[in-house]
Scaffold this motif. Sequence first.
Motif, PDB file in Angstrom:
ATOM      1  N   THR A  32      44.084  55.313  77.492  1.00  0.00           N
ATOM      2  CA  THR A  32      45.416  54.848  77.103  1.00  0.00           C
ATOM      3  C   THR A  32      45.396  53.996  75.846  1.00  0.00           C
ATOM      4  OG1 THR A  32      45.239  52.985  78.626  1.00  0.00           O
ATOM      5  CG2 THR A  32      46.396  54.952  79.422  1.00  0.00           C
ATOM      6  N   TRP A  33      44.328  53.225  75.624  1.00  0.00           N
ATOM      7  CA  TRP A  33      44.281  52.423  74.398  1.00  0.00           C
ATOM      8  C   TRP A  33      44.244  53.330  73.168  1.00  0.00           C
ATOM      9  CZ3 TRP A  33      45.658  47.898  72.836  1.00  0.00           C
ATOM     10  CH2 TRP A  33      45.260  47.448  71.566  1.00  0.00           C
TER      11      TRP A  33
ATOM     12  N   SER B 107      45.465  49.994  82.508  1.00  0.00           N
ATOM     13  CA  SER B 107      44.072  50.374  82.242  1.00  0.00           C
ATOM     14  C   SER B 107      43.215  49.159  81.898  1.00  0.00           C
ATOM     15  CB  SER B 107      44.003  51.394  81.099  1.00  0.00           C
ATOM     16  OG  SER B 107      44.219  50.755  79.847  1.00  0.00           O
ATOM     17  N   GLY B 108      43.874  48.006  81.691  1.00  0.00           N
ATOM     18  CA  GLY B 108      43.155  46.792  81.335  1.00  0.00           C
ATOM     19  C   GLY B 108      42.913  46.628  79.846  1.00  0.00           C
ATOM     20  N   ALA B 109      43.501  47.504  79.047  1.00  0.00           N
ATOM     21  CA  ALA B 109      43.263  47.476  77.610  1.00  0.00           C
ATOM     22  C   ALA B 109      44.215  46.561  76.852  1.00  0.00           C
ATOM     23  CB  ALA B 109      43.364  48.892  77.036  1.00  0.00           C
ATOM     24  N   MET B 110      45.403  46.320  77.406  1.00  0.00           N
ATOM     25  CA  MET B 110      46.414  45.545  76.692  1.00  0.00           C
ATOM     26  C   MET B 110      46.762  44.272  77.461  1.00  0.00           C
ATOM     27  SD  MET B 110      50.298  46.646  75.570  1.00  0.00           S
ATOM     28  CE  MET B 110      49.759  47.907  74.423  1.00  0.00           C
ATOM     29  N   ARG B 111      47.076  43.243  76.704  1.00  0.00           N
ATOM     30  CA  ARG B 111      47.520  41.988  77.307  1.00  0.00           C
ATOM     31  C   ARG B 111      48.684  42.245  78.257  1.00  0.00           C
ATOM     32  NH1 ARG B 111      48.196  37.593  72.614  1.00  0.00           N
ATOM     33  NH2 ARG B 111      49.856  37.110  74.075  1.00  0.00           N
ATOM     34  N   ASP B 112      48.727  41.518  79.359  1.00  0.00           N
ATOM     35  CA  ASP B 112      49.778  41.692  80.357  1.00  0.00           C
ATOM     36  C   ASP B 112      51.135  41.155  79.927  1.00  0.00           C
ATOM     37  OD1 ASP B 112      48.101  42.947  82.194  1.00  0.00           O
ATOM     38  OD2 ASP B 112      47.526  41.059  83.140  1.00  0.00           O
ATOM     39  N   ASP B 113      51.159  40.263  78.945  1.00  0.00           N
ATOM     40  CA  ASP B 113      52.415  39.637  78.548  1.00  0.00           C
ATOM     41  C   ASP B 113      53.151  40.389  77.437  1.00  0.00           C
ATOM     42  OD1 ASP B 113      50.500  38.993  76.630  1.00  0.00           O
ATOM     43  OD2 ASP B 113      51.235  36.964  76.325  1.00  0.00           O
ATOM     44  N   VAL B 114      52.669  41.555  77.057  1.00  0.00           N
ATOM     45  CA  VAL B 114      53.284  42.351  75.991  1.00  0.00           C
ATOM     46  C   VAL B 114      54.352  43.265  76.597  1.00  0.00           C
ATOM     47  CG1 VAL B 114      52.841  44.137  74.244  1.00  0.00           C
ATOM     48  CG2 VAL B 114      51.186  42.293  74.600  1.00  0.00           C
TER      49      VAL B 114
ATOM     50  N   TYR C 162      47.052  45.282  58.295  1.00  0.00           N
ATOM     51  CA  TYR C 162      48.083  44.646  59.091  1.00  0.00           C
ATOM     52  C   TYR C 162      48.170  45.291  60.475  1.00  0.00           C
ATOM     53  CZ  TYR C 162      52.534  42.153  59.698  1.00  0.00           C
ATOM     54  OH  TYR C 162      53.535  41.332  60.129  1.00  0.00           O
ATOM     55  N   VAL C 163      48.122  46.614  60.524  1.00  0.00           N
ATOM     56  CA  VAL C 163      48.163  47.326  61.797  1.00  0.00           C
ATOM     57  C   VAL C 163      46.930  46.967  62.626  1.00  0.00           C
ATOM     58  CG1 VAL C 163      48.081  49.604  62.898  1.00  0.00           C
ATOM     59  CG2 VAL C 163      49.597  49.205  60.958  1.00  0.00           C
ATOM     60  N   GLY C 164      45.772  46.882  61.995  1.00  0.00           N
ATOM     61  CA  GLY C 164      44.556  46.502  62.708  1.00  0.00           C
ATOM     62  C   GLY C 164      44.661  45.117  63.319  1.00  0.00           C
ATOM     63  N   VAL C 165      45.215  44.173  62.574  1.00  0.00           N
ATOM     64  CA  VAL C 165      45.395  42.814  63.086  1.00  0.00           C
ATOM     65  C   VAL C 165      46.386  42.830  64.249  1.00  0.00           C
ATOM     66  CG1 VAL C 165      46.296  40.515  62.519  1.00  0.00           C
ATOM     67  CG2 VAL C 165      44.739  41.676  60.935  1.00  0.00           C
ATOM     68  N   LEU C 166      47.463  43.565  64.104  1.00  0.00           N
ATOM     69  CA  LEU C 166      48.453  43.688  65.174  1.00  0.00           C
ATOM     70  C   LEU C 166      47.804  44.240  66.441  1.00  0.00           C
ATOM     71  CD1 LEU C 166      52.031  44.925  64.989  1.00  0.00           C
ATOM     72  CD2 LEU C 166      50.480  46.139  66.479  1.00  0.00           C
TER      73      LEU C 166
ATOM     74  N   ARG D 231      45.419  43.646  72.163  1.00  0.00           N
ATOM     75  CA  ARG D 231      44.321  44.044  73.048  1.00  0.00           C
ATOM     76  C   ARG D 231      44.034  42.939  74.056  1.00  0.00           C
ATOM     77  NH1 ARG D 231      40.610  46.826  69.702  1.00  0.00           N
ATOM     78  NH2 ARG D 231      40.562  44.910  68.519  1.00  0.00           N
ATOM     79  N   ALA D 232      43.732  43.331  75.285  1.00  0.00           N
ATOM     80  CA  ALA D 232      43.396  42.374  76.339  1.00  0.00           C
ATOM     81  C   ALA D 232      42.084  41.670  75.998  1.00  0.00           C
ATOM     82  CB  ALA D 232      43.263  43.088  77.682  1.00  0.00           C
TER      83      ALA D 232
END
Length: 148
Positions: free
Chosen positions: A27-28, A82-89, A124-128, A133-134
């Motif tokens: 998913t990431w 999947s654990g790849a992204m922060r939960d608060d997003v 910029y996209v890379g920083v975003l 990312r979790a």
Amino acid sequence: MRSISGDQVMQESVTEVRRALAEEPATWIAFTRAVRHMVRLCSSQLFPVSRGRAKEPGPELAGIRTQLLTALEDLVARTQRSGAMRDDVTAYDVVLMLNSIPPRLADAEDPGDDGPMADLTDRYVGVLLDGLRAPGFRDPGPTRPRPP
């Protein structure tokens, strides 16, 4: 960069989010592929979604807006599970962040070259993406090339 309307940008984005989820093994990877695709399309046209209104009013655009938000909500939720992204997003966070990315600008001397602004946009996209990312999640690598 080709010129397309806001509703076309959103419809292509819906299609790419769904395609990325169906084709990518993680998913990431699907998330980063969809984000990069939307930036390439033209982030500044992507989201009348962020304001809940659009310059081109009408039920068709409202329907595309709803489809895109639903697709992004699904993508964000799956990426979080999947654990790849922060939960608060939220999907709205992603929309607002994408809306803030400067569009790619071609070098005036060589229209085929994305020039220094492309590097800035990619950075910029890379920083975003790094910020979304979790903690502790290791990026599985670049997306696989799509067949022509």
